[in-house]
Design an enzyme around this catalytic site. Structure first.
Site, PDB file in Angstrom:
ATOM      1  N   GLY A   1      -0.089  -0.830   7.430  1.00 27.75           N
ATOM      2  CA  GLY A   1      -1.729  -1.243   7.541  1.00 27.75           C
ATOM      3  C   GLY A   1      -2.701  -1.829   6.152  1.00 27.75           C
ATOM      4  O   GLY A   1      -3.280  -2.650   7.298  1.00 27.75           O
TER       5      GLY A   1
ATOM      6  N   ASP B   1       2.533   2.020   3.181  1.00 28.58           N
ATOM      7  CA  ASP B   1       4.258   2.002   4.362  1.00 28.58           C
ATOM      8  C   ASP B   1       4.116   0.567   4.543  1.00 28.58           C
ATOM      9  O   ASP B   1       4.603   0.194   4.877  1.00 28.58           O
ATOM     10  CB  ASP B   1       3.397   3.074   5.531  1.00 28.58           C
TER      11      ASP B   1
ATOM     12  N   CYS C   1       0.586  -1.349  -0.410  1.00 28.63           N
ATOM     13  CA  CYS C   1      -0.141   0.019   0.208  1.00 28.63           C
ATOM     14  C   CYS C   1       1.173   1.319   0.207  1.00 28.63           C
ATOM     15  O   CYS C   1       1.568   1.320  -1.108  1.00 28.63           O
ATOM     16  CB  CYS C   1      -0.913   0.284   1.136  1.00 28.63           C
TER      17      CYS C   1
ATOM     18  N   GLN D   1      -2.540  -0.983  11.300  1.00 26.44           N
ATOM     19  CA  GLN D   1      -2.996   0.252  11.470  1.00 26.44           C
ATOM     20  C   GLN D   1      -3.597   0.572  13.136  1.00 26.44           C
ATOM     21  O   GLN D   1      -3.626   1.023  13.587  1.00 26.44           O
ATOM     22  CB  GLN D   1      -2.315   1.247  11.264  1.00 26.44           C
TER      23      GLN D   1
END
Ligand SMILES: *[C@@H]1O[C@H](CO)[C@@H](O)[C@H](O)[C@H]1NC(C)=O
Ligand SMILES: CC(=O)N[C@H]1CO[C@H](CO)[C@@H](O)[C@@H]1O
Length: 417
Positions: free
Chosen positions: A352, A349, A347, A392
């Site tokens: 999450g 990072d 995604c 996350q």
């Protein structure tokens, strides 16, 4: 010869022969009728059981519990009547796997999924595990307190070991998109430095192991930066990957989430990796599928890579509908089926949304393989041991629970009526 045979029989012998024939025919008919009766009876009781299962999947509350208890009794009854002698443990396994294999119409499910329909794929899910999962989820979704507590406990979880010194080294730091999600020293994908444009082995990507400790099931990674695109394709090449799952739009509110790491048309060269866009298929407004032809210009070897791009899942958020994501997942897994290379999931990072997707996929795959015990929180801790920040927000965790429940429900409903 043939004509002579009847002449050898006298009257008495042929009468005896006739009687014998009649007796055997009567006997055979008897056996046939008896087995037909037995089959019908079995079939009906299985049918009733299946009705119960489907009802249970949609039921709520105490009625479901009562139905479940009755189901367990019936199941025990099936086991004992089929195996009157003392059971060995291997037999118990074979009975239960037979039982859960039985109701699943594998040939028809296979042929219809090949037309990209939305049915769940062939599954060896253990039915009672399915029901335990459903009642666990029901409990969770009713009892917010419990979810809060479980999430708190997950947030307090400390992965060990957790050093990220390599990711912070001078030459590597600028290759991280986020400060929060760096790779662990003990769990990172390394590139062959001699094939790398910067002679480095570093990329912000983590192998995610499932059941096989030797080969990862996924690689969770950040959305490539302009400076790391060639590294990304090198990783795809060196790990033999053929499927990329991209869970982010390129930008959100003017914030870059991932570099556009493929050509819009024709081909682009990233260091020694030539990427050719072969096709782009828009499935719906939520996701599309691209097919690439990847060529290593050093060796002239080529490979086809398919990218599944989910467009409407925003950072720190959850998708609008779990149904859409489950449909997306089925298409990914249909394309991947039969391979053993890791699936690349990214995604922005790579933690999450990627963590949420991997959690859902891993749990559902375990269930499809007939696992008798599923612990979703423990599975998430296992993911966080390998990459920090997987899943996350509490909402993402809750979304994962809901999505798993929904798929289990769909599998139970797909049992033949
Ligand atoms: C790759 O193909 C090019 C052009 O056809 C050729 O010149 C080169 O020798 C090939 N390299 C290898 C390693 O086969
Ligand atoms: C683009 C960039 O440099 N991102 C971050 C990578 O990680 C380091 C921390 O090690 C940050 O300082 C960078 O901002």
């Amino acid at each position: 010869m043939l004509k002579q045979i009847p002449l050898k029989y006298n009257q008495a012998e042929s009468t005896k022969f006739l009687i014998l024939t009649v007796i055997s025919i009567v006997f055979i008919i008897g056996v046939l009728v008896a087995s037909a009766v037995i089959y019908c009876m079995r079939h009906r009781s299985h049918h009733k059981l299946k009705e119960k299962l489907t009802r249970l999947a949609t039921d709520t509350g105490s009625e479901a519990t009562a139905t479940y208890q009755e189901l367990c009794r019936q199941r025990m009854a099936v086991r004992t009547s089929e195996r009157p002698e003392p059971m060995h443990s291997s037999r118990i396994n074979s009975v239960s796997s037979q039982f859960s294999d039985g109701p699943i119409p594998s040939p028809s499910a296979r042929s219809s999924t090949s037309s990209w329909s939305e049915e769940p794929a062939h599954s060896n899910m253990d039915i009672s595990t399915g029901h335990m999962i459903l009642s666990y989820m029901e409990d969770h979704l009713k009892n917010k307190n419990r979810l809060d507590k479980e999430w708190e406990a997950l947030c307090a979880y400390q992965a060990e070991p957790n050093a990220c010194t390599i990711a912070q080294r001078d030459g590597n730091a600028r290759k991280n998109r986020s400060n929060a999600v760096l790779v662990y020293d003990h769990s990172r994908i390394t590139l062959k430095a001699e094939n790398n444009q910067g002679n480095s082995d570093y990329i912000n990507a983590s192998p995610i192991l499932d059941h096989d400790p030797r080969s990862p099931a996924y690689i969770a990674t950040q959305g490539p930066l302009p400076s790391t695109v060639a590294d990304f394709w090198q990783m795809v090449w060196e790990n033999g990957c053929v499927v990329i799952v991209m869970l982010t739009p390129l930008t959100e509110n003017a914030v870059k989430q991932s570099y556009h790491y493929w050509p819009d048309e024709g081909s682009n060269l990233y260091h020694i990796y030539e990427v050719n866009l072969v096709s782009e298929h828009i499935w719906c407004e939520d996701f599309l599928v691209r097919s690439f032809y990847l060529k290593n210009m050093q060796t002239n070897e080529t490979r086809t890579v398919t990218q599944f791009h989910f467009l409407t899942w925003l950072n720190q958020n959850v998708p609008e509908s779990s149904r859409t994501l489950l449909d997306f997942r089925r298409k990914v897994n249909k394309c991947y089926r039969g391979r053993s290379c890791p699936i690349i999931v990214h995604c922005s990072d790579g933690a999450g949304r990627s963590g949420t997707y991997v959690l859902i996929d891993m749990v559902l795959n375990k269930m499809a393989k007939g696992a008798k015990e599923i612990d979703i929180a423990a599975t998430l801790e296992h993911l966080r041991d390998q990459r920090p920040g997987m899943v996350q927000t509490k909402e993402q965790f809750e979304f994962a629970l809901t999505a798993v429940a929904e798929e289990v429900n769909a599998i139970l409903k797909a049992l033949p009526q």
